[in-house]
Motif scaffolding. Sequence first.
Motif, PDB file in Angstrom:
ATOM      1  N   SER A 198      12.572  51.997  15.759  1.00 45.72           N
ATOM      2  CA  SER A 198      11.340  52.399  15.020  1.00 45.72           C
ATOM      3  C   SER A 198      10.057  52.441  15.697  1.00 45.72           C
ATOM      4  O   SER A 198       9.758  52.135  16.496  1.00 45.72           O
ATOM      5  CB  SER A 198      11.152  51.061  13.894  1.00 45.72           C
ATOM      6  N   VAL A 199       9.487  53.573  15.113  1.00 49.16           N
ATOM      7  CA  VAL A 199       7.906  53.794  15.652  1.00 49.16           C
ATOM      8  C   VAL A 199       7.096  54.066  14.146  1.00 49.16           C
ATOM      9  O   VAL A 199       7.461  54.617  13.156  1.00 49.16           O
ATOM     10  CB  VAL A 199       7.757  55.199  16.423  1.00 49.16           C
ATOM     11  N   THR A 200       5.850  53.634  14.358  1.00 52.91           N
ATOM     12  CA  THR A 200       4.808  54.120  13.329  1.00 52.91           C
ATOM     13  C   THR A 200       3.469  53.916  13.923  1.00 52.91           C
ATOM     14  O   THR A 200       3.632  54.014  15.302  1.00 52.91           O
ATOM     15  CB  THR A 200       4.970  52.867  12.278  1.00 52.91           C
ATOM     16  N   HIS A 201       2.425  54.166  13.037  1.00 51.08           N
ATOM     17  CA  HIS A 201       1.171  54.200  13.596  1.00 51.08           C
ATOM     18  C   HIS A 201       0.221  53.392  12.760  1.00 51.08           C
ATOM     19  O   HIS A 201       0.311  53.434  11.591  1.00 51.08           O
ATOM     20  CB  HIS A 201       0.592  55.793  13.736  1.00 51.08           C
ATOM     21  N   ASP A 202      -1.045  53.109  13.294  1.00 50.93           N
ATOM     22  CA  ASP A 202      -1.975  52.433  12.455  1.00 50.93           C
ATOM     23  C   ASP A 202      -3.309  53.586  11.904  1.00 50.93           C
ATOM     24  O   ASP A 202      -3.069  54.518  12.247  1.00 50.93           O
ATOM     25  CB  ASP A 202      -2.819  51.371  13.037  1.00 50.93           C
ATOM     26  N   GLU A 203      -4.337  53.270  11.300  1.00 54.11           N
ATOM     27  CA  GLU A 203      -5.239  53.908  10.883  1.00 54.11           C
ATOM     28  C   GLU A 203      -5.923  54.767  11.830  1.00 54.11           C
ATOM     29  O   GLU A 203      -6.543  55.731  11.851  1.00 54.11           O
ATOM     30  CB  GLU A 203      -6.196  53.458   9.912  1.00 54.11           C
ATOM     31  N   ILE A 216       9.425  49.051  11.098  1.00 54.90           N
ATOM     32  CA  ILE A 216       8.289  48.556  11.601  1.00 54.90           C
ATOM     33  C   ILE A 216       7.064  49.335  10.828  1.00 54.90           C
ATOM     34  O   ILE A 216       7.466  50.322  10.389  1.00 54.90           O
ATOM     35  CB  ILE A 216       7.937  49.109  12.940  1.00 54.90           C
ATOM     36  N   ALA A 217       5.981  48.763  10.680  1.00 55.72           N
ATOM     37  CA  ALA A 217       4.949  49.281   9.768  1.00 55.72           C
ATOM     38  C   ALA A 217       3.584  48.651  10.218  1.00 55.72           C
ATOM     39  O   ALA A 217       3.347  47.608  11.142  1.00 55.72           O
ATOM     40  CB  ALA A 217       5.082  49.072   8.291  1.00 55.72           C
ATOM     41  N   ALA A 218       2.499  49.267  10.258  1.00 55.62           N
ATOM     42  CA  ALA A 218       1.067  48.861  10.490  1.00 55.62           C
ATOM     43  C   ALA A 218       0.044  49.400   9.322  1.00 55.62           C
ATOM     44  O   ALA A 218       0.282  50.437   9.024  1.00 55.62           O
ATOM     45  CB  ALA A 218       0.827  49.617  11.794  1.00 55.62           C
ATOM     46  N   GLY A 219      -0.979  48.278   9.541  1.00 57.38           N
ATOM     47  CA  GLY A 219      -2.193  48.581   8.167  1.00 57.38           C
ATOM     48  C   GLY A 219      -2.992  47.517   8.374  1.00 57.38           C
ATOM     49  O   GLY A 219      -2.437  46.263   8.459  1.00 57.38           O
ATOM     50  N   GLY A 220      -4.425  47.729   8.212  1.00 56.08           N
ATOM     51  CA  GLY A 220      -4.994  46.806   8.018  1.00 56.08           C
ATOM     52  C   GLY A 220      -5.355  45.783   9.208  1.00 56.08           C
ATOM     53  O   GLY A 220      -5.670  44.598   9.083  1.00 56.08           O
ATOM     54  N   GLY A 221      -5.178  46.541  10.351  1.00 57.84           N
ATOM     55  CA  GLY A 221      -5.268  45.552  11.636  1.00 57.84           C
ATOM     56  C   GLY A 221      -3.899  44.613  12.169  1.00 57.84           C
ATOM     57  O   GLY A 221      -4.064  43.843  12.894  1.00 57.84           O
ATOM     58  N   LYS A 222      -2.869  44.896  11.208  1.00 59.60           N
ATOM     59  CA  LYS A 222      -1.692  44.144  11.421  1.00 59.60           C
ATOM     60  C   LYS A 222      -0.472  44.984  11.720  1.00 59.60           C
ATOM     61  O   LYS A 222      -0.452  46.311  11.344  1.00 59.60           O
ATOM     62  CB  LYS A 222      -1.335  43.224  10.253  1.00 59.60           C
ATOM     63  N   VAL A 223       0.452  44.546  12.200  1.00 63.05           N
ATOM     64  CA  VAL A 223       1.675  45.050  12.501  1.00 63.05           C
ATOM     65  C   VAL A 223       2.761  44.398  12.042  1.00 63.05           C
ATOM     66  O   VAL A 223       2.768  43.108  11.904  1.00 63.05           O
ATOM     67  CB  VAL A 223       2.069  45.408  14.013  1.00 63.05           C
ATOM     68  N   TYR A 224       3.589  45.034  11.380  1.00 63.80           N
ATOM     69  CA  TYR A 224       4.683  44.316  10.430  1.00 63.80           C
ATOM     70  C   TYR A 224       6.064  44.622  11.019  1.00 63.80           C
ATOM     71  O   TYR A 224       6.536  45.932  11.210  1.00 63.80           O
ATOM     72  CB  TYR A 224       4.663  44.238   9.057  1.00 63.80           C
ATOM     73  N   ALA A 225       6.989  43.748  11.404  1.00 66.47           N
ATOM     74  CA  ALA A 225       8.096  43.908  12.003  1.00 66.47           C
ATOM     75  C   ALA A 225       9.415  43.376  11.204  1.00 66.47           C
ATOM     76  O   ALA A 225       9.538  41.962  10.850  1.00 66.47           O
ATOM     77  CB  ALA A 225       8.317  43.431  13.451  1.00 66.47           C
ATOM     78  N   GLY A 226      10.407  44.140  11.010  1.00 62.97           N
ATOM     79  CA  GLY A 226      11.660  43.634  10.142  1.00 62.97           C
ATOM     80  C   GLY A 226      12.648  43.741  11.311  1.00 62.97           C
ATOM     81  O   GLY A 226      13.027  44.634  11.749  1.00 62.97           O
ATOM     82  N   THR A 227      13.509  42.542  11.153  1.00 66.26           N
ATOM     83  CA  THR A 227      14.436  42.226  12.085  1.00 66.26           C
ATOM     84  C   THR A 227      16.079  42.423  11.528  1.00 66.26           C
ATOM     85  O   THR A 227      16.026  42.251  10.013  1.00 66.26           O
ATOM     86  CB  THR A 227      14.610  40.952  12.705  1.00 66.26           C
ATOM     87  N   HIS A 228      16.974  42.791  12.350  1.00 65.12           N
ATOM     88  CA  HIS A 228      18.315  42.986  11.599  1.00 65.12           C
ATOM     89  C   HIS A 228      19.228  42.635  12.807  1.00 65.12           C
ATOM     90  O   HIS A 228      19.029  42.638  13.898  1.00 65.12           O
ATOM     91  CB  HIS A 228      18.315  44.745  11.611  1.00 65.12           C
ATOM     92  N   ALA A 229      20.312  41.893  12.820  1.00 65.51           N
ATOM     93  CA  ALA A 229      20.811  41.599  11.307  1.00 65.51           C
ATOM     94  C   ALA A 229      20.482  40.429  10.685  1.00 65.51           C
ATOM     95  O   ALA A 229      20.262  40.292   9.564  1.00 65.51           O
ATOM     96  CB  ALA A 229      22.382  41.821  11.300  1.00 65.51           C
ATOM     97  N   SER A 254      19.997  60.178  23.996  1.00 68.21           N
ATOM     98  CA  SER A 254      21.064  60.684  23.070  1.00 68.21           C
ATOM     99  C   SER A 254      20.809  60.874  21.622  1.00 68.21           C
ATOM    100  O   SER A 254      21.686  61.607  21.020  1.00 68.21           O
ATOM    101  CB  SER A 254      22.242  59.482  23.295  1.00 68.21           C
ATOM    102  N   GLY A 255      19.816  60.347  21.083  1.00 69.49           N
ATOM    103  CA  GLY A 255      19.471  60.646  19.902  1.00 69.49           C
ATOM    104  C   GLY A 255      18.096  59.772  19.502  1.00 69.49           C
ATOM    105  O   GLY A 255      17.702  59.070  20.300  1.00 69.49           O
ATOM    106  N   SER A 256      17.720  59.835  18.287  1.00 69.39           N
ATOM    107  CA  SER A 256      16.409  59.169  17.775  1.00 69.39           C
ATOM    108  C   SER A 256      16.765  58.716  16.384  1.00 69.39           C
ATOM    109  O   SER A 256      17.178  59.522  15.616  1.00 69.39           O
ATOM    110  CB  SER A 256      15.209  60.109  17.929  1.00 69.39           C
ATOM    111  N   TRP A 257      16.272  57.614  16.124  1.00 67.25           N
ATOM    112  CA  TRP A 257      16.215  56.871  14.604  1.00 67.25           C
ATOM    113  C   TRP A 257      14.559  57.013  14.483  1.00 67.25           C
ATOM    114  O   TRP A 257      14.322  56.584  13.164  1.00 67.25           O
ATOM    115  CB  TRP A 257      16.628  55.579  14.556  1.00 67.25           C
TER     116      TRP A 257
END
Length: 896
Positions: free
Chosen positions: A137-142, A185-198, A89-92
Motif C-alpha cells: 500500500s502507498v498513500t500521501h499526506d497533505e 494505509i492512510a494519512a491525514g492530520g499529521g498522522k498515519v494509519y496502518a491496517g494489518t492483515h490477516a 512482478s506487479g503492483s497493488w
Amino acid sequence: MRRLITWLTAVLVAATTLTAAAQAADYPVFKDIGGMPLDAVTAPGSAVGTGPDGEPWLYLVSSGSPAVFSVVDARDGSRVHEFPLPGSSGSWAVDVTPNGDVYVGTYGEGRVYRYRPGAAAVEDLGVAVPGETFVWSVTHDENGVVYGGTGQSRANVFRYDPATGTTTNLGSLAPDADPLIVRGIAAGGGKVYAGTHATTSVVEIDPVTGERRDLGLPPGADPAAGVYDLDVRGRLLFARFSLSGSPAPLHVYDLDAGAWVQEIPDAHGLNVSPVAADGRTVYFVRDQTLHSYDLVDRTYAATSLTGVGDVRGFDFLDLGDAEWPGDTLVGLNHVGRYFVYSPATGRSELRTADAVAAPGPVRSIAEGPDGLLYVGTFLAGGMASYDPETGAKAQFAAEISQAEGMVTHDGALYVGTYPWGEILRYDPDQPAEPGVNPKPVLRLYEHHGQSRPFALASAGDHLAVGTVAKNGSPGGGLTLLNTRTGESWFEDVVPGQSVVALTYRDGILYGATSVFGGVGGPRPTQTDAVVFAYDIEQRRKLWEVAPIPGEGAIGEIAFDENGKLWSHTTVSVFRMDVETREVEARRNYEPYPWDTVAYAHVGSRLWYDPYVDKIYVVSQAKMFTIDPVTLDRARVFQPASYGFLHNNGNVFIARDLKYWEYTPSARPAAAASVAADAVPAGRPQTVTFTGLGPGEQLEVWLRPNARMLGTVRADATGTARLTFTVPLDRSGELTVEGRRLSTRGALWTSFQAAAPVCDVTVDGPYTGPLSVTSGITCVDDATVSGSIQVSPGAMLVVAGSTVSGPLRTDRAGGVVLTGATVSGPVTVTGSTGAVSITGSVLSGSVSLAGNTGGVRFAGNRVVGGLSCAGNDPAPVQDEPNEVTGPVRGQCAEGRS
C-alpha cells in the motif's frame, strides 16, 4: 522393483517399433517450445491523475515479468506511454500526490517507483524496506509526503520525503514471528494509519515521534478478517475488513470523536474516492452499484451506475467534453476496465484502457483429453493450449481467474480456480464461449470457505478436489463431485490441514496434505503433513499416516509399477506400502526451515516414469530423478517449477514464462485402440494399449457412467490388452479409458455399442417357465406365464413385457429389465455383467446381492421389500423408486 537387466531387455524389444530417426537420436533431448499466448491486463494497483498539460490520464501496472506501467488517456482509452519496471512482478499500490507525481509500490523486490507526468522514464527509488519484497500500500499526506506498508512477514511502515529523497522505515507492526502485512494505509492530520492483515488491527502512528496507538476494532468486526483497505477522507477514517477482498463491511471511524461510528455492508474495491468539489461527498461501491456518501451527515445513497465491482483507482477528471460537464468520476478495475460517471447528469459509460497486456507466468499445466498441453497462468487468469504435434498455440477463456490445478476426467478438462474455489468443465470439442465452455460446475468458497483447488483427480464417476482454505483461514478440505449427477459433498478430511495432492487406485482415493492453510492465516499448530486413504463409496477416511515427521507439506503422489506410493516433500522423498501403511524408505536431502516459512502448499511435482524406472521430481526450481532403489537424487534441469509426463512419452517443464519439452530416452507415444468400431451389447470387445513402459499398469474404465473393467499390465513390448463384454445396458458411443497409474495420465478410444444380437427372442404369449442357459435371450413385448431362471454366464433382456412368476438369476452375464411387469419376487445374485432394472413394476420382494458388474435400480415401483447387499459397486438409484415394503442394505443407504 524390476531389475536393470529386465528393463534393458524390454527397451530393446520396444525400440524396434521406433523410427530410424528416433533410434539415431541422442538422449536426453531438451526442446525450448517458447512462451504461451497468455498476455493479459492484470492491474491490482491503479490510479487516476492528470498529464503535464492537464490531460485526463489513467495509470495501470500490468503484472508480468517484469511488470509494465501504462499511461492511458481516459478520454478514449488509448495508450500514451508504457514503461517496464525492472525488479517487479506487479503492483497493488499506486498513488498520485497533489503535484501529479505517481508513486508505485511493487512486489518482487519490494521497490518503489516514481513517474513524473511528461517524463521520458520512470524513476527507481529503490527497495522500500530491506528484507521486505512486497509493498502492499502507498498513500500521501497533505504535504505530498508518501507513506507505504510492506509485508511478506514483518509489516513495516515507511515514509518517503520527496523534498529530501530519503526513505525512512517507521518500524514493524509485527509483535512476534507470525506473518503480518500492512494491507491498507492512510494519512491525514499529521498522522498515519496502518491496517494489518490477516491479524486485524488499525494503528495510528505519529511519524515524527514514532508514537503508536491501537484504535481497536469496530463492534462486531471479525478479528481474523484483516484490514483490506484504508482511507482518510475529511475527519473520517474508512476501513474495510475482508479475508480475500470480496465484498465486506466498510467501517467508519470518527477521528475527532475517537470512535467507530458506522458500518456499511457489502462494500467492494480498494478505495473510497477523493472528496468531490463540494467538500463533503465521496463515492464507493457496494452491491455492484456506485454509491455517494455524505461526510457531514454520514448518509449514503445509490447512484444510477450499476454493474461495477472491484474498483482499484478513483478520482475526478475533466474530460474536456461538453457531454461530460465539470468533474467526471473515473474508476478502474484490476483488468483494465474503467467507468466514467457524471455526478452532474448521472450519465455513465464502461470503457476499456489499452494498457500493456503483460505475459502471465505459469500456474498450472496438464494434458487435455485431446492430447494438447493446457496452461493456466498466475494472477492474470485465462488459459492457453499447445499442440505438441504441430506446435500450434492458442489463447482462450480469458474470463476465468487464476487456475490452481487441472485434470482430464471423463472426456473433459476440469479446471480449479482461485479465489472462489470454482471448478469449471472445458470440452475441447466445442468452441470456447464465456460462461458456457468452460462451464462452472461447482463453487466452494461461500459454503465451505475453500479458495485454492490445487489437487484434482479423476476417480471413477467422481472428480476429487483437494483445496486450501480462503486467505486468512486455516486448513482446507476434500470435495467429491459426481460429474454425471452433479451431486457433491465436502469433508474436512484432515482437520487443520489442506489437501494438496490426490491420486486414485483400486477404488480408493489417496491424498496428501500441507499443514498450512490460506495465505495470511494463523501459524499452523501441526507440524506433520500426512498421507491419507479415503473410500468414496463409503464416504469415509480409512487411515492417515505422517510419512516424514516434521515435514509440513507433501508433494504430488504417484504409484510405481509395483503399487508402491511415492512422494517428495520440499527436501525429502519417501516410498510407502498402502496395504501395510508402512513407510518402506525415506531420505532427506537437505535441511528446510519449516518453522520460519510463511506457508508452503504443494511440496513438489512428482511422477513415476515407467520407461526408465525412475521417479521424477520438480522441487525448489529444479527437476531431479530419483533412483527407486538407492534413493539417490540427480539434478536433470534448472529452472523448473512444473512438470509432468505426457502420453507422447515426453516431459513438459515450465517455469515463469518459459516452457520446454524433454525427451529422457527413446520411447514411443502411448495410444489406445479397439478391435471393432461397433459391437453389439452383450458381445466381446478388445482394447489394446501400446507405447507403455514395460510392466506398466493401467486401470481400464468404460464411460460414460464409469464402470471399471479391470487392471492390465504391459508386457515387455509395452503392450497391454483386455477383452470384455459390452454391457447389456449400454448403447451408442462408448469410451474405453486406460488410467496410467504411474503417470496419472489416461488413454482413450471409442466405439459404438449396437443393439444386442439375441440368440433367443421371446415375443407375444409364452406359456410355462422360461429357462435361460446360455447366450442372450430377449423378451420383447411378450407375456410370460411362468417364472424366468437365468443360469451362470447367460444374459437376459426384458423390455415392455409381463412376467407372471418369479425372476431369478445366478451369476448371470447381464440382466436388463426396462418397462417390465413382474408378478413375483425378483432375485439377482452374483451377476458379473451389468444389472439394470428401470421403469418397471415388481409385485414381490426384490433382492440384489453380490453383483460385480454394476447395478442400476431406478424409477421402479416395488410392491414388497427391497434388499441390496454386497454389490460392488453399490447400486445406483439416480431416479426415485417407490417401495411399499422395507428397504435394507445398500439400497437404503443410497436411496434418493
